[in-house]
Each structure stands twice: as C-alpha cells, then as structure tokens.
Design a protein around this motif. Structure first.
Motif, PDB file in Angstrom:
ATOM      1  N   SER A   1      -7.522   9.154   9.660  1.00  0.00           N
ATOM      2  CA  SER A   1      -7.680   9.304   8.209  1.00  0.00           C
ATOM      3  C   SER A   1      -8.626  10.464   7.871  1.00  0.00           C
ATOM      4  O   SER A   1      -9.248  11.070   8.751  1.00  0.00           O
ATOM      5  CB  SER A   1      -8.231   8.006   7.625  1.00  0.00           C
ATOM      6  OG  SER A   1      -9.515   7.739   8.162  1.00  0.00           O
TER       7      SER A   1
ATOM      8  N   CYS B   1      -5.803   3.481  15.462  1.00  0.00           N
ATOM      9  CA  CYS B   1      -5.970   3.509  14.011  1.00  0.00           C
ATOM     10  C   CYS B   1      -5.496   4.862  13.493  1.00  0.00           C
ATOM     11  O   CYS B   1      -5.358   5.824  14.254  1.00  0.00           O
ATOM     12  CB  CYS B   1      -7.426   3.261  13.622  1.00  0.00           C
ATOM     13  SG  CYS B   1      -8.574   4.528  14.189  1.00  0.00           S
ATOM     14  N   SER B   2      -5.219   4.934  12.198  1.00  0.00           N
ATOM     15  CA  SER B   2      -4.795   6.196  11.595  1.00  0.00           C
ATOM     16  C   SER B   2      -5.933   7.220  11.663  1.00  0.00           C
ATOM     17  O   SER B   2      -7.102   6.863  11.529  1.00  0.00           O
ATOM     18  CB  SER B   2      -4.407   5.969  10.138  1.00  0.00           C
ATOM     19  OG  SER B   2      -3.371   5.022  10.029  1.00  0.00           O
TER      20      SER B   2
ATOM     21  N   LYS C   1     -12.791  -9.037   8.126  1.00  0.00           N
ATOM     22  CA  LYS C   1     -13.359  -7.773   8.587  1.00  0.00           C
ATOM     23  C   LYS C   1     -14.512  -8.067   9.543  1.00  0.00           C
ATOM     24  O   LYS C   1     -15.343  -8.937   9.268  1.00  0.00           O
ATOM     25  CB  LYS C   1     -13.856  -6.963   7.392  1.00  0.00           C
ATOM     26  CG  LYS C   1     -13.949  -5.477   7.643  1.00  0.00           C
ATOM     27  CD  LYS C   1     -14.127  -4.719   6.335  1.00  0.00           C
ATOM     28  CE  LYS C   1     -13.964  -3.216   6.566  1.00  0.00           C
ATOM     29  NZ  LYS C   1     -14.071  -2.457   5.308  1.00  0.00           N
TER      30      LYS C   1
ATOM     31  N   SER D   1     -14.453   1.457   8.607  1.00  0.00           N
ATOM     32  CA  SER D   1     -15.457   1.971   7.675  1.00  0.00           C
ATOM     33  C   SER D   1     -16.836   1.854   8.327  1.00  0.00           C
ATOM     34  O   SER D   1     -16.997   1.257   9.389  1.00  0.00           O
ATOM     35  CB  SER D   1     -15.413   1.182   6.371  1.00  0.00           C
ATOM     36  OG  SER D   1     -15.699  -0.197   6.597  1.00  0.00           O
TER      37      SER D   1
ATOM     38  N   THR E   1     -11.492  10.205   6.480  1.00  0.00           N
ATOM     39  CA  THR E   1     -12.845   9.815   6.887  1.00  0.00           C
ATOM     40  C   THR E   1     -13.090  10.121   8.358  1.00  0.00           C
ATOM     41  O   THR E   1     -14.138  10.664   8.732  1.00  0.00           O
ATOM     42  CB  THR E   1     -13.058   8.312   6.631  1.00  0.00           C
ATOM     43  OG1 THR E   1     -12.810   8.033   5.253  1.00  0.00           O
ATOM     44  CG2 THR E   1     -14.466   7.885   6.991  1.00  0.00           C
TER      45      THR E   1
ATOM     46  N   ARG F   1      -2.379   7.647   2.287  1.00  0.00           N
ATOM     47  CA  ARG F   1      -3.351   6.757   2.906  1.00  0.00           C
ATOM     48  C   ARG F   1      -2.754   6.035   4.093  1.00  0.00           C
ATOM     49  O   ARG F   1      -3.434   5.627   5.013  1.00  0.00           O
ATOM     50  CB  ARG F   1      -3.851   5.724   1.887  1.00  0.00           C
ATOM     51  CG  ARG F   1      -4.808   6.302   0.884  1.00  0.00           C
ATOM     52  CD  ARG F   1      -5.346   5.246  -0.055  1.00  0.00           C
ATOM     53  NE  ARG F   1      -4.282   4.635  -0.846  1.00  0.00           N
ATOM     54  CZ  ARG F   1      -3.825   3.411  -0.661  1.00  0.00           C
ATOM     55  NH1 ARG F   1      -4.319   2.659   0.302  1.00  0.00           N
ATOM     56  NH2 ARG F   1      -2.879   2.913  -1.410  1.00  0.00           N
TER      57      ARG F   1
ATOM     58  N   ASN G   1      -7.276  -1.653  11.086  1.00  0.00           N
ATOM     59  CA  ASN G   1      -6.998  -1.195   9.723  1.00  0.00           C
ATOM     60  C   ASN G   1      -8.290  -0.865   9.000  1.00  0.00           C
ATOM     61  O   ASN G   1      -9.293  -1.571   9.109  1.00  0.00           O
ATOM     62  CB  ASN G   1      -6.250  -2.276   8.942  1.00  0.00           C
ATOM     63  CG  ASN G   1      -4.817  -2.389   9.389  1.00  0.00           C
ATOM     64  OD1 ASN G   1      -4.166  -1.414   9.734  1.00  0.00           O
ATOM     65  ND2 ASN G   1      -4.287  -3.610   9.391  1.00  0.00           N
ATOM     66  N   ASN G   2      -8.245   0.235   8.266  1.00  0.00           N
ATOM     67  CA  ASN G   2      -9.338   0.634   7.359  1.00  0.00           C
ATOM     68  C   ASN G   2     -10.715   0.614   8.010  1.00  0.00           C
ATOM     69  O   ASN G   2     -11.644  -0.049   7.534  1.00  0.00           O
ATOM     70  CB  ASN G   2      -9.352  -0.291   6.133  1.00  0.00           C
ATOM     71  CG  ASN G   2      -8.032  -0.297   5.418  1.00  0.00           C
ATOM     72  OD1 ASN G   2      -7.389   0.730   5.268  1.00  0.00           O
ATOM     73  ND2 ASN G   2      -7.600  -1.471   4.966  1.00  0.00           N
TER      74      ASN G   2
ATOM     75  N   ASP H   1       0.820  -1.208   0.000  1.00  0.00           N
ATOM     76  CA  ASP H   1       0.000   0.000   0.000  1.00  0.00           C
ATOM     77  C   ASP H   1       0.856   1.262   0.000  1.00  0.00           C
ATOM     78  O   ASP H   1       0.489   2.278  -0.590  1.00  0.00           O
ATOM     79  CB  ASP H   1      -0.935   0.017   1.211  1.00  0.00           C
ATOM     80  CG  ASP H   1      -2.166  -0.838   0.993  1.00  0.00           C
ATOM     81  OD1 ASP H   1      -2.348  -1.319  -0.145  1.00  0.00           O
ATOM     82  OD2 ASP H   1      -2.929  -1.050   1.951  1.00  0.00           O
TER      83      ASP H   1
ATOM     84  N   GLY I   1     -14.016  -3.145  10.444  1.00  0.00           N
ATOM     85  CA  GLY I   1     -12.592  -3.052  10.181  1.00  0.00           C
ATOM     86  C   GLY I   1     -11.886  -4.366  10.444  1.00  0.00           C
ATOM     87  O   GLY I   1     -12.509  -5.350  10.856  1.00  0.00           O
TER      88      GLY I   1
END
Length: 266
Positions: free
Chosen positions: A212, A209-210, A164, A261, A214, A109, A258-259, A94, A230
């Motif tokens: 981000s 978590c990052s 996830k 949502s 969002t 990202r 990670n990620n 990534d 996530g």
C-alpha cells in the motif's frame, strides 16, 4: 483529472462472477440502509441506491440486490450486485467503494487480487467438499501387507484471532499477484517469521499483504524486521502472470494480513 468513461449498459467487456448458493435479501429499507452504511458505501441521509461499476474503459450502473456472509463468525461479506441488463455478479464492499472514486483505476485501496478469489469464496469457508462412497467388487481379496501401518498425524489448524492484533515479522521479499479486475499484476509484500503477539503467541511461517501507499513510504527492504497491527485471514497468495525472476516465490503463502497499521521498523 477524473477518467471519462463511455456509458455502456450492456457490455461484453464485463467479467461477471455469478453468486453460487444462497444469498440473503434485505429485510427492509431500514436493513438496507444500515448495512450500506456499515460497508461505507453511503453516508448521506438518503442512502444511495445506485453505484458505479468501473472497468478500465467503461462504467456501468448497478444496484445491491443481496449479500452473502462467510467465515466462522460470518465476518466476511460479499455483495451481490445487479446490472441494468439483469446480470448478477459478486464483489467485495471495499472494492465497490473504490469504484465510486473519480481516481479509480489509477490507484486502488484493494491492490492485491481480492477479486481472483471471489469465485472460490462462493463456497462457504466452513463447508467441506462431499465425497461420494463407491462400492467396488473385487473377485479376489487383496493380499495383506505384513508391514505395519503408519498413521500420519495431522497438524492442528491454526486458530486465527478475528480482531485486530499486534504482529512482529520479517520482510522476505516482494512478489506479484494477478488482479483480475485491473487485468494486471499488483505488487505485494511477503512476510516471514510472522508472530501474533499475545499471551500465548501464535507463530506463522509466511503471510502477505498489499504493498500500500503507507508501506511504500517506508521503503521496505528484504530482511527488515517490523512491528505492526492488523487483521489476519486465511487467504492464499494468488500467483501473478509472466512474473520476472526477482518476484518469483519458492514457498506457499497461505495467510493474508489486512490493513497493517502503526508500522515500526525494528
């Protein structure tokens, strides 16, 4: 406007992270093409063979020589890239993908120190360190203690799901974590009272978590409760450098989400 880099093929500005242990070469051109597409590094009919590796003030061409896999299910991939001067280094797929963007360096990202743990990731996650036994010669036997021995019980390791999943958590605070590639601190979100919602819920004290784009849009505040989807991995939050008091941590944070949502404030 895209950042213009001088073209430097032999640069002492590059921080190399050489691969440790064995790495896997591609079996064929078809194997290379398949994996490069899976990593999201090329979607063209003719798969890319060269990629840009970018720093703050330079960029260099690299090729993907091989890869390494880690984790209990071999789900973590690290690429072994080769520079034109022959140097080898490791990078997450990534992060290399981010470097192909003309806006790289402005906002990435991967904002949260993935690179700092690459050197640690060079040791397989399932491998335990070796301990050599040493025989010691003692002239007199040590006196036996009359006190009863107390055996410490080790808490069972949490079995994290690989897919996830759905989470509930509370925002504990914001923190800073050092990003070795950008050579600056990145802001992250520290979560507490984290629970993996499933038939048998899994409770985790702390995760991170990052912070981000969002998450920034949600304007999170400490104490707010969240629901989100996530993936969770065992990855300790690396400390930042020259951190202001408001960003200091008073607890270890051993897991990363990670990620995230479908984030909903309760």
């Amino acid at each position: 406007m895209a950042i213009i880099y001088p073209h430097i093929e032999d640069s002492n500005l590059t921080h190399y992270i050489p691969p440790e242990g064995e790495y896997t070469l591609f079996e064929s051109e078809e194997d290379y093409a398949k994996r490069v597409r899976e990593w999201g590094l090329s979607s063209a009919r003719e798969v890319k063979k060269e990629f840009w590796y970018k720093g703050k003030t330079y960029q260099r061409l690299v090729t993907i020589k091989a890869y390494q896999t880690y984790g209990s299910n071999n789900t973590i991939n690290i690429l072994v890239i080769e520079f034109q001067d022959g140097h080898l280094s490791c990078i997450y797929p990534d992060y290399l993908k981010d470097m192909q963007s003309g806006n790289f360096g402005k906002e990435s990202r991967i904002n949260s120190t993935e690179a700092e743990e690459l050197s640690a990731a060079s040791v397989p996650l399932t491998e335990k360190p070796r301990v050599e036994s040493i025989e010691k010669t003692v002239s007199q036997p040590a006196p036996k203690s009359s006190a009863p021995k107390i055996q410490k019980t080790k808490e069972p390791e949490i079995q994290l799901p690989t897919d996830k999943v759905h989470f509930t958590a509370t925002v504990k605070q914001f923190a800073l974590s050092w990003n070795h590639f950008n050579e600056e601190n990145d802001e992250v979100v520290v979560l507490e009272q984290v629970q993996i919602v499933q038939e048998e819920p899994i409770n985790i004290d702390f995760a991170w978590c990052s912070h981000s784009k969002t998450l920034k849009k949600l304007e999170l505040q400490p104490g707010e409760q969240l629901e989100f989807d996530g993936k969770i991995v065992k990855k300790k939050l690396p400390a930042g450098k020259e951190v202001e008091e408001e960003y200091l941590l008073d607890v270890p944070v051993p897991f990363k989400v990670n990620n995230p949502s479908k984030i909903v404030k309760k």
